[in-house]
Design an enzyme around this catalytic site. Structure first.
Site, PDB file in Angstrom:
ATOM      1  N   ASP A 258      43.990  68.684 -27.085  1.00 39.39           N
ATOM      2  CA  ASP A 258      44.483  67.725 -28.072  1.00 39.39           C
ATOM      3  C   ASP A 258      46.011  67.708 -28.063  1.00 39.39           C
ATOM      4  O   ASP A 258      46.650  68.764 -27.996  1.00 39.39           O
ATOM      5  CB  ASP A 258      44.017  68.128 -29.470  1.00 39.39           C
ATOM      6  CG  ASP A 258      42.989  67.174 -30.048  1.00 39.39           C
ATOM      7  OD1 ASP A 258      42.980  66.004 -29.646  1.00 39.39           O
ATOM      8  OD2 ASP A 258      42.206  67.609 -30.903  1.00 39.39           O
TER       9      ASP A 258
ATOM     10  N   ASP B  97      42.964  70.084 -32.131  1.00 37.89           N
ATOM     11  CA  ASP B  97      43.926  70.434 -33.180  1.00 37.89           C
ATOM     12  C   ASP B  97      43.200  70.892 -34.441  1.00 37.89           C
ATOM     13  O   ASP B  97      43.831  71.341 -35.402  1.00 37.89           O
ATOM     14  CB  ASP B  97      44.876  69.273 -33.476  1.00 37.89           C
ATOM     15  CG  ASP B  97      44.161  68.004 -33.913  1.00 37.89           C
ATOM     16  OD1 ASP B  97      42.927  68.012 -33.993  1.00 37.89           O
ATOM     17  OD2 ASP B  97      44.857  66.997 -34.148  1.00 37.89           O
ATOM     18  N   SER B  98      41.867  70.845 -34.416  1.00 40.06           N
ATOM     19  CA  SER B  98      41.068  71.426 -35.493  1.00 40.06           C
ATOM     20  C   SER B  98      41.328  72.915 -35.628  1.00 40.06           C
ATOM     21  O   SER B  98      40.987  73.520 -36.663  1.00 40.06           O
ATOM     22  CB  SER B  98      39.576  71.180 -35.241  1.00 40.06           C
ATOM     23  OG  SER B  98      39.212  71.565 -33.923  1.00 40.06           O
TER      24      SER B  98
ATOM     25  N   GLU C  12      34.456  58.930 -33.959  1.00 42.04           N
ATOM     26  CA  GLU C  12      34.246  59.874 -35.055  1.00 42.04           C
ATOM     27  C   GLU C  12      33.919  59.181 -36.368  1.00 42.04           C
ATOM     28  O   GLU C  12      34.584  58.219 -36.759  1.00 42.04           O
ATOM     29  CB  GLU C  12      35.474  60.769 -35.247  1.00 42.04           C
ATOM     30  CG  GLU C  12      35.293  61.771 -36.390  1.00 42.04           C
ATOM     31  CD  GLU C  12      36.303  62.880 -36.429  1.00 42.04           C
ATOM     32  OE1 GLU C  12      36.246  63.715 -37.367  1.00 42.04           O
ATOM     33  OE2 GLU C  12      37.166  62.939 -35.530  1.00 42.04           O
TER      34      GLU C  12
END
Length: 296
Positions: free
Chosen positions: A99, A60-61, A198
């Site tokens: 994602d 989704d980046s 992350e």
């Protein structure tokens, strides 16, 4: 949707990723490290796949590095699905993970499963990724029950940017570290085949990696994870604005694209492009009947 195997080896599958879980007693653990990069379009997917990347993540980046949003929150399921389809067409060997964007798994379990099925059935994804730990136990279990492999994501979860107050390193206190570790254990217990760690201290990521039986894939979590993932645009210099300290830049394609575009504009404006060699020509018999200016 069948795909021919790449020349770099056999098709990467979920069981194969699980089999590469690092072990301190295995001397070849470094060679078994899992490589993952984001991809959002056909040509990039094809190049990364042919280069031997193990996992291609349609993250989704894309909201930030492709669509120009300030966070990942605005991107929709339909937008992600379009990019998954494009990446699927360029992928032969790598495992394709999609994602689940914000809002696609927050309403109800039934809707969440339905949305994940779309990513697999319509997009060609071979697994989905969801953010969150203990609060995602039931969701992950339901997806696995529906035969959809799940990659978890704990630590800094970008979809929680508003709740977290920004993009900050997680697990820096004892309580926070224990919370991240519980999240990772919960994801494993629910049936995920891997988990992204992350933005956390490398010591915490190493401890989680040692304790879990599923692979950990780090991003800003140090070198001791079972694999690493980075955003493609970050490593090739295409990200506009801030990039995190862990995003090593391997090339500066942004500067090169700007140079090429500038040179092209100069050539057009000066008349150097297109040249005669880059132009089509009429047959000789037709050129005889054209005005002199058009014949030259």
């Amino acid at each position: 949707m069948s795909a021919a195997l790449g020349t770099g080896g056999g098709k990467v599958t979920v069981p194969e990723i699980l089999s590469r879980k690092s072990s301190p007693s295995v001397g070849s653990a470094a060679r078994n490290k899992i490589t993952c990069l984001t991809a959002y379009d056909y040509p990039t997917a094809r190049l990364l796949d042919e280069a031997g990347v193990d996992i291609l993540l349609v993250g989704d980046s894309l909201a930030m590095v492709v669509l120009g949003y300030d966070s990942t929150l605005p991107v929709t399921l339909d937008e992600v699905l379009m990019h998954v389809r494009a990446v699927r067409r360029g992928t032969r060997r790598a495992l394709l993970v999609a994602d689940m964007p914000y809002g696609s798994y927050h309403i109800s379990l039934e809707e969440s499963v339905r949305n994940a099925v779309r990513l697999v059935k319509e997009g060609g994804a071979e697994a989905v990724k969801v953010e969150g730990g203990e609060r995602r136990i039931e969701l992950i279990a339901r997806l696995v029950e529906a035969e959809i492999p799940v990659m978890g994501h704990v630590g800094l979860t970008p979809q929680s940017v508003n709740a977290m107050g920004g993009f900050h390193v997680q697990g820096k206190t004892n309580d926070a570290a224990h919370h991240v570790e519980r999240d990772a254990r919960a994801v494993e217990a629910a049936g995920a085949f891997a988990v992204v760690l992350e933005s956390m201290p490398r010591e915490l990521a190493a401890r989680i990696t040692e304790k879990l039986h599923i692979p950990t894939i780090g991003i800003g979590a140090g070198p001791d994870c079972d694999g690493q993932v980075l955003v493609f645009h970050d490593i090739v210099g295409l990200t506009i604005g801030h990039t995190p300290k862990f995003a090593r830049k391997y090339a500066d394609l942004g500067a090169e694209i700007s140079r090429v575009a500038s040179e092209y504009c100069d050539d057009v404006r000066s008349g150097r492009f297109p040249s005669d060699a880059e132009s089509y020509h009429s047959p000789a018999e037709l050129r005889e009947h054209l005005p002199a200016r058009q014949r030259t």
